[in-house]
Scaffold this active site. Structure first.
Site, PDB file in Angstrom:
ATOM      1  N   HIS A  74      -6.476 -46.506 126.546  1.00 56.48           N
ATOM      2  CA  HIS A  74      -6.406 -45.303 127.372  1.00 56.48           C
ATOM      3  C   HIS A  74      -6.176 -45.635 128.843  1.00 56.48           C
ATOM      4  O   HIS A  74      -5.583 -44.826 129.565  1.00 56.48           O
ATOM      5  CB  HIS A  74      -7.672 -44.471 127.187  1.00 56.48           C
ATOM      6  CG  HIS A  74      -7.709 -43.734 125.890  1.00 56.48           C
ATOM      7  ND1 HIS A  74      -7.634 -42.369 125.796  1.00 56.48           N
ATOM      8  CD2 HIS A  74      -7.794 -44.190 124.607  1.00 56.48           C
ATOM      9  CE1 HIS A  74      -7.676 -42.000 124.525  1.00 56.48           C
ATOM     10  NE2 HIS A  74      -7.784 -43.091 123.782  1.00 56.48           N
ATOM     11  N   GLY A  93      -0.867 -48.264 134.801  1.00 55.23           N
ATOM     12  CA  GLY A  93      -1.074 -49.032 133.576  1.00 55.23           C
ATOM     13  C   GLY A  93      -2.472 -49.614 133.507  1.00 55.23           C
ATOM     14  O   GLY A  93      -3.467 -48.917 133.756  1.00 55.23           O
ATOM     15  N   ASP A  95      -4.797 -50.889 135.123  1.00 52.70           N
ATOM     16  CA  ASP A  95      -5.253 -51.063 136.506  1.00 52.70           C
ATOM     17  C   ASP A  95      -6.672 -50.565 136.738  1.00 52.70           C
ATOM     18  O   ASP A  95      -7.136 -50.497 137.877  1.00 52.70           O
ATOM     19  CB  ASP A  95      -4.299 -50.360 137.476  1.00 52.70           C
ATOM     20  CG  ASP A  95      -4.246 -48.845 137.278  1.00 52.70           C
ATOM     21  OD1 ASP A  95      -4.895 -48.340 136.336  1.00 52.70           O
ATOM     22  OD2 ASP A  95      -3.542 -48.172 138.063  1.00 52.70           O
ATOM     23  N   SER A  97      -7.855 -47.587 136.445  1.00 50.55           N
ATOM     24  CA  SER A  97      -7.972 -46.265 137.077  1.00 50.55           C
ATOM     25  C   SER A  97      -8.896 -45.323 136.316  1.00 50.55           C
ATOM     26  O   SER A  97      -9.572 -44.490 136.921  1.00 50.55           O
ATOM     27  CB  SER A  97      -6.588 -45.620 137.231  1.00 50.55           C
ATOM     28  OG  SER A  97      -6.006 -45.346 135.968  1.00 50.55           O
ATOM     29  N   HIS A 205      -7.095 -48.919 114.667  1.00 50.62           N
ATOM     30  CA  HIS A 205      -7.864 -47.856 114.008  1.00 50.62           C
ATOM     31  C   HIS A 205      -8.675 -48.365 112.824  1.00 50.62           C
ATOM     32  O   HIS A 205      -9.475 -47.616 112.262  1.00 50.62           O
ATOM     33  CB  HIS A 205      -6.925 -46.722 113.585  1.00 50.62           C
ATOM     34  CG  HIS A 205      -6.520 -45.840 114.713  1.00 50.62           C
ATOM     35  ND1 HIS A 205      -5.756 -44.696 114.555  1.00 50.62           N
ATOM     36  CD2 HIS A 205      -6.778 -45.923 116.052  1.00 50.62           C
ATOM     37  CE1 HIS A 205      -5.568 -44.131 115.737  1.00 50.62           C
ATOM     38  NE2 HIS A 205      -6.167 -44.858 116.659  1.00 50.62           N
ATOM     39  N   THR A 206      -8.476 -49.620 112.449  1.00 56.12           N
ATOM     40  CA  THR A 206      -9.305 -50.188 111.385  1.00 56.12           C
ATOM     41  C   THR A 206     -10.769 -50.289 111.794  1.00 56.12           C
ATOM     42  O   THR A 206     -11.654 -50.359 110.937  1.00 56.12           O
ATOM     43  CB  THR A 206      -8.778 -51.576 110.966  1.00 56.12           C
ATOM     44  OG1 THR A 206      -9.544 -52.062 109.861  1.00 56.12           O
ATOM     45  CG2 THR A 206      -8.891 -52.595 112.090  1.00 56.12           C
ATOM     46  N   THR A 225     -14.431 -48.955 106.119  1.00 58.05           N
ATOM     47  CA  THR A 225     -15.020 -50.224 106.577  1.00 58.05           C
ATOM     48  C   THR A 225     -14.850 -50.373 108.088  1.00 58.05           C
ATOM     49  O   THR A 225     -14.185 -51.305 108.553  1.00 58.05           O
ATOM     50  CB  THR A 225     -14.371 -51.423 105.856  1.00 58.05           C
ATOM     51  OG1 THR A 225     -12.938 -51.371 106.067  1.00 58.05           O
ATOM     52  CG2 THR A 225     -14.666 -51.402 104.363  1.00 58.05           C
ATOM     53  N   LEU A 228     -15.267 -53.791 109.909  1.00 58.31           N
ATOM     54  CA  LEU A 228     -14.399 -54.912 109.552  1.00 58.31           C
ATOM     55  C   LEU A 228     -12.975 -54.675 110.035  1.00 58.31           C
ATOM     56  O   LEU A 228     -12.454 -53.564 109.925  1.00 58.31           O
ATOM     57  CB  LEU A 228     -14.369 -55.117 108.032  1.00 58.31           C
ATOM     58  CG  LEU A 228     -15.692 -55.419 107.331  1.00 58.31           C
ATOM     59  CD1 LEU A 228     -15.469 -55.505 105.825  1.00 58.31           C
ATOM     60  CD2 LEU A 228     -16.296 -56.714 107.863  1.00 58.31           C
ATOM     61  N   ASP A 230      -9.900 -55.091 108.779  1.00 63.45           N
ATOM     62  CA  ASP A 230      -9.211 -55.352 107.517  1.00 63.45           C
ATOM     63  C   ASP A 230      -8.039 -54.387 107.392  1.00 63.45           C
ATOM     64  O   ASP A 230      -7.632 -53.771 108.378  1.00 63.45           O
ATOM     65  CB  ASP A 230     -10.179 -55.241 106.329  1.00 63.45           C
ATOM     66  CG  ASP A 230     -10.871 -53.878 106.247  1.00 63.45           C
ATOM     67  OD1 ASP A 230     -10.392 -52.918 106.912  1.00 63.45           O
ATOM     68  OD2 ASP A 230     -11.868 -53.762 105.520  1.00 63.45           O
TER      69      ASP A 230
END
Length: 372
Positions: A74, A93, A95, A97, A205-206, A225, A228, A230
């Site tokens: 983010h 980017g 930085d 902020s 997102h795992t 999970t 983990l 995975d």
């Protein structure tokens, strides 16, 4: 272009590792314990130990680790060369902020909820000689290292901190279309992050969970999970959704296959988009790919808006994560018959189904107050 860049990245890393092993003289750090290839990295050992003990509960893959990794994205994605070309400030980017101007940026809709991890991280920044920009990316890399199966993520020092907040509208939302997300990442990366690299980036997102998509529930994992690193996320997003884990009907949410599991609309649509479906499926049961491709995209994401020639690579300070655990499987009660096949080129692979009653996924507890 992406694959050529990756090949170059891997080749350079391999060459540097070989050269370093033979030629690099290490510097003794002032703590009398550690050594580093560059004295600028010495400060990070104390930051690492502080984070592990006082934010990540002794080195665990908990909500604080998940949210620290989320914060890296983010912060870094908030940059737009397209806006700059119009004479409009497009953000800096990676930085810092989002943490330097939290009263502004955490009120942007996609950043809602990040004020909590920013508040937890503030005391760590205050007691160490490190820029906010460097700290955010370093904390994310350390947090991810606590998740078994994760790659060792890049760490740099020397970033310039933000002097003004990023503009709103630069962080993708879960209700955005694939085209909107692909265009946003292409803009932020100056064309490097195409739809394929977008899939690589979503590997994060795992170990992720949603706190604010459903206002009635928090800590809803994206796979079964969340502790983990995975490939279950890539398998489970291709299962047919049957219910909502909470109130349902929320913007950016679609039905998931398991009780307690959140499925973002954006994950659902990218997993089924003709441009990305086969790449998505290729991650299923491919642990090395889930490690190497995210390692590659995180390296570049973490320096958006910065001049790499002015940075010092301190990746050696990031712990090497534990080996992956378990095996790819269908959650109990589900099988290949529940797959919504999206890749037209390759049949979905077959895996065993866990025994027992249909899987229900427990929420990830929200972060308690960190020890100060």
């Amino acid at each position: 272009m992406a694959f050529k860049s990756l090949l170059s990245f891997v080749s350079v890393i391999g060459a540097l590792q070989g050269a370093n092993a033979a030629l690099t003289r290490r510097v003794a750090c002032p703590d009398g314990v550690n050594t580093a290839t560059n004295a600028a990295c010495c400060q990070l050992f104390a930051v690492r130990e502080d984070l592990q003990q006082n934010l990540f509960h002794g080195g665990l893959c908990t909500a604080e680790a998940h949210e620290s990794l989320r914060l890296t994205f983010h912060d870094a994605i908030a940059i737009s060369p397209a806006l700059e070309a119009q004479g409009i400030f497009g953000g800096g980017g990676a930085d810092g902020s989002i943490a330097i101007f939290p009263e502004i940026e955490t009120n942007f809709h996609p950043n809602i909820g990040l004020d909590e991890i920013i508040e937890l991280q503030k005391p760590f920044i205050a007691r160490h000689n490190i820029s906010v920009a460097d700290f955010i990316q370093f904390a994310g890399a350390i947090g991810a290292s606590n998740c078994a199966g994760a790659p060792q993520l890049a760490a740099f020092v020397g970033r310039k901190d933000a002097t003004q907040p990023a503009p709103d509208g630069l962080v993708p939302e879960p209700f955005h279309t694939p085209d909107q997300i692909f265009d946003r990442l292409a803009d932020a990366s100056q064309g490097e992050f195409d739809p394929i690299l977008t899939v690589w980036l979503l590997t994060a997102h795992t170990v992720a969970a949603a706190n604010d998509v459903d206002p009635t529930k928090s800590g809803l994992p994206f796979d079964s999970t969340p502790e983990l690193w995975d490939t279950q996320f890539f398998l489970e997003t291709q299962l047919r959704g049957t219910s909502f884990p909470g109130s349902g009907g929320n913007q950016g949410e679609v039905e998931s296959p398991l009780a307690g599991e959140m499925r973002l609309q954006s994950d659902h649509t990218i997993a089924r988009d003709s441009r990305t479906a086969c790449e998505w499926q290729s991650f299923v049961d491919n642990q090395p790919k889930a490690q190497q491709m995210f390692q590659f995209v995180f390296h570049d994401l973490s320096i958006f808006g910065q001049d790499i020639n002015t940075l010092v690579d301190c990746t050696e300070v990031v712990p090497i994560p534990a080996d992956p655990q378990g095996h790819t499987h269908f959650p109990a009660g589900l099988s290949n018959a529940d797959i919504e096949q999206a890749c037209a080129e390759t049949p979905f692979p077959t895996f065993p189904t866990d025994p027992g009653p249909k899987t229900a996924v427990a929420p990830v507890p929200k972060p308690p107050a960190a020890r100060k």
